[in-house]
Design an enzyme around this catalytic site. Sequence first.
Site, PDB file in Angstrom:
ATOM      1  N   GLU A 179       2.462  -1.739 -24.773  1.00  0.00           N
ATOM      2  CA  GLU A 179       2.163  -1.648 -23.352  1.00  0.00           C
ATOM      3  C   GLU A 179       0.713  -2.061 -23.149  1.00  0.00           C
ATOM      4  OE1 GLU A 179       2.025   1.009 -25.422  1.00  0.00           O
ATOM      5  OE2 GLU A 179      -0.161   1.129 -25.170  1.00  0.00           O
TER       6      GLU A 179
ATOM      7  N   SER B  13     -17.921  -0.636 -24.656  1.00  0.00           N
ATOM      8  CA  SER B  13     -16.608  -0.913 -25.249  1.00  0.00           C
ATOM      9  C   SER B  13     -16.078  -2.306 -24.936  1.00  0.00           C
ATOM     10  CB  SER B  13     -15.605   0.141 -24.792  1.00  0.00           C
ATOM     11  OG  SER B  13     -15.611   0.258 -23.380  1.00  0.00           O
TER      12      SER B  13
ATOM     13  N   LYS C  22     -10.802  -3.137 -28.633  1.00  0.00           N
ATOM     14  CA  LYS C  22      -9.385  -2.980 -28.947  1.00  0.00           C
ATOM     15  C   LYS C  22      -8.898  -3.863 -30.099  1.00  0.00           C
ATOM     16  CE  LYS C  22      -7.597  -0.913 -24.759  1.00  0.00           C
ATOM     17  NZ  LYS C  22      -8.676  -1.086 -23.757  1.00  0.00           N
TER      18      LYS C  22
HETATM   19  C1  LIG Z   1      -8.939   0.004 -22.842  1.00  0.00           C
HETATM   20  C2  LIG Z   1     -10.365   0.116 -22.666  1.00  0.00           C
HETATM   21  C3  LIG Z   1     -10.996   1.360 -22.633  1.00  0.00           C
HETATM   22  C4  LIG Z   1     -10.247   2.650 -22.668  1.00  0.00           C
HETATM   23  O1  LIG Z   1      -9.523   2.880 -23.821  1.00  0.00           O
HETATM   24  P1  LIG Z   1      -9.958   3.968 -24.895  1.00  0.00           P
HETATM   25  O2  LIG Z   1      -8.776   4.081 -25.773  1.00  0.00           O
HETATM   26  O3  LIG Z   1     -10.251   5.219 -24.148  1.00  0.00           O
HETATM   27  O4  LIG Z   1     -11.149   3.439 -25.571  1.00  0.00           O
HETATM   28  C5  LIG Z   1     -12.368   1.398 -22.560  1.00  0.00           C
HETATM   29  N1  LIG Z   1     -13.089   0.264 -22.466  1.00  0.00           N
HETATM   30  C6  LIG Z   1     -12.518  -0.954 -22.470  1.00  0.00           C
HETATM   31  C7  LIG Z   1     -13.386  -2.173 -22.377  1.00  0.00           C
HETATM   32  C8  LIG Z   1     -11.150  -1.067 -22.573  1.00  0.00           C
HETATM   33  O5  LIG Z   1     -10.595  -2.280 -22.569  1.00  0.00           O
END
Ligand SMILES: *Cc1c(COP(=O)(O)O)cnc(C)c1O
Length: 403
Positions: free
Chosen positions: A116, A382, A94
């Site tokens: 948010e 992610s 993010k």
């Molecule tokens: C917020 C988050 C997601 C989901 O958000 P996307 O916009 O779908 O990528 C996925 N993995 C992690 C570690 C997150 O913090």
Amino acid sequence: MSENYLKKYPNAEGYFGAYGGAFLPPHLEKEMKRITDAYYAISKSHQFISELRSIRKHYQGRPTPVYFCNRLSEKYGGRIYLKREDLNHSGAHKLNHCMGEALLAKYMGKKKLIAETGAGQHGVALATAAAYFGMECEIHMGEVDMAKEHPNVVRMEILGAKVIPVTDGLKTLKEAVDSAFNAYAVDSENSLYCIGSVVGPHPFPMMVRDFQHVVGVEAREQFYDMTGELPDNVVACVGGGSNAMGLFSGFIEDDECTLYGVEPAGRSFKTGDHAATMTYGKPGMIHGFKCYVLQDEEGNPAPVYSVASGLDYPGVGPEHSMLKDLERVNYVSINDQEAIDSFYELSRLEGIIPALESAHAVAYAVKLAQQNKRESILVNLSGRGDKDIDFVVDTYGLPKEGK
Ligand SMILES: *Cc1c(COP(=O)(O)O)cnc(C)c1O
């Protein structure tokens, strides 16, 4: 590579095929146009590009590595690789779009960032960006998520952000979006609204995708350097869809790469027990844009649930909605238990504790590996799982011996 595709979508009105757009009260509509114009003018300038490039390298620690999972691949077959966004500063992908959005705010002369947050990851990333640039930061968060993700609330406060508890409805992400939007409508002169994913009205789905594109560009080059070929399969979890769009956008014009978006199947397929928008939703409208939406009988956004609070959103990015209809991406789902099993498995086989969101993608990669033992699979890891450890151990316990 993907530049033709990126230029083609969205169109000038912010549409990805039938999805996207901006459906807002006139005051906010004007504000979105202002942000769109600023984005086009500023983000293509040499100065903006070189400043963002420098931030990514010296502050975020990019490029993040691509890693081959030796023991996981040995156990299940296939060749499983991870794009290590968990090693991005602040522990998830993010920060890629938050630094971009905050840098845009700086160039636009804004003093405050409003957003948010669901799991708290976006809030932490934006609070981090706000501290870096010396801006005010106001984060709206559902009370249920605040209790579940308490360490992230503390992190935001340490970073100097103001956390606003949201007590409406289910007290999770959807209500937090409404609350943040209302606050922004009151103070749009001095502030920039920074959305947490490839969702919301135009230009956000495009901007966030463009800022996340770096993940796909890096991963494609790194994977090719390591193996001399492109991955057969590319896998990412989908909440709003930003980490998936970042990775997919690097491979979208490589027809030989099969793309998989993994949604949360939660605890059952009943309404309110999952957030598998692509599987069970239909085209509709949410938060000022068109996309697939999980709907109740009256056509309102349905209640959603996932063990991973970053994935529990009843809508999904407009670009994903288009890619589903075009059949360029396969949308599949993984349930809570499968994600928990992968959470422990990646921890114990590779020494990497994944975020519960990312564990959904890992779980699907393992399924693919078992089906196609000769193929390679690139997964977007992610984020890291530190935020989830107490919840997982308290709720599910440690795995039994021998598992
Ligand atoms: C917020 C988050 C997601 C989901 O958000 P996307 O916009 O779908 O990528 C996925 N993995 C992690 C570690 C997150 O913090």
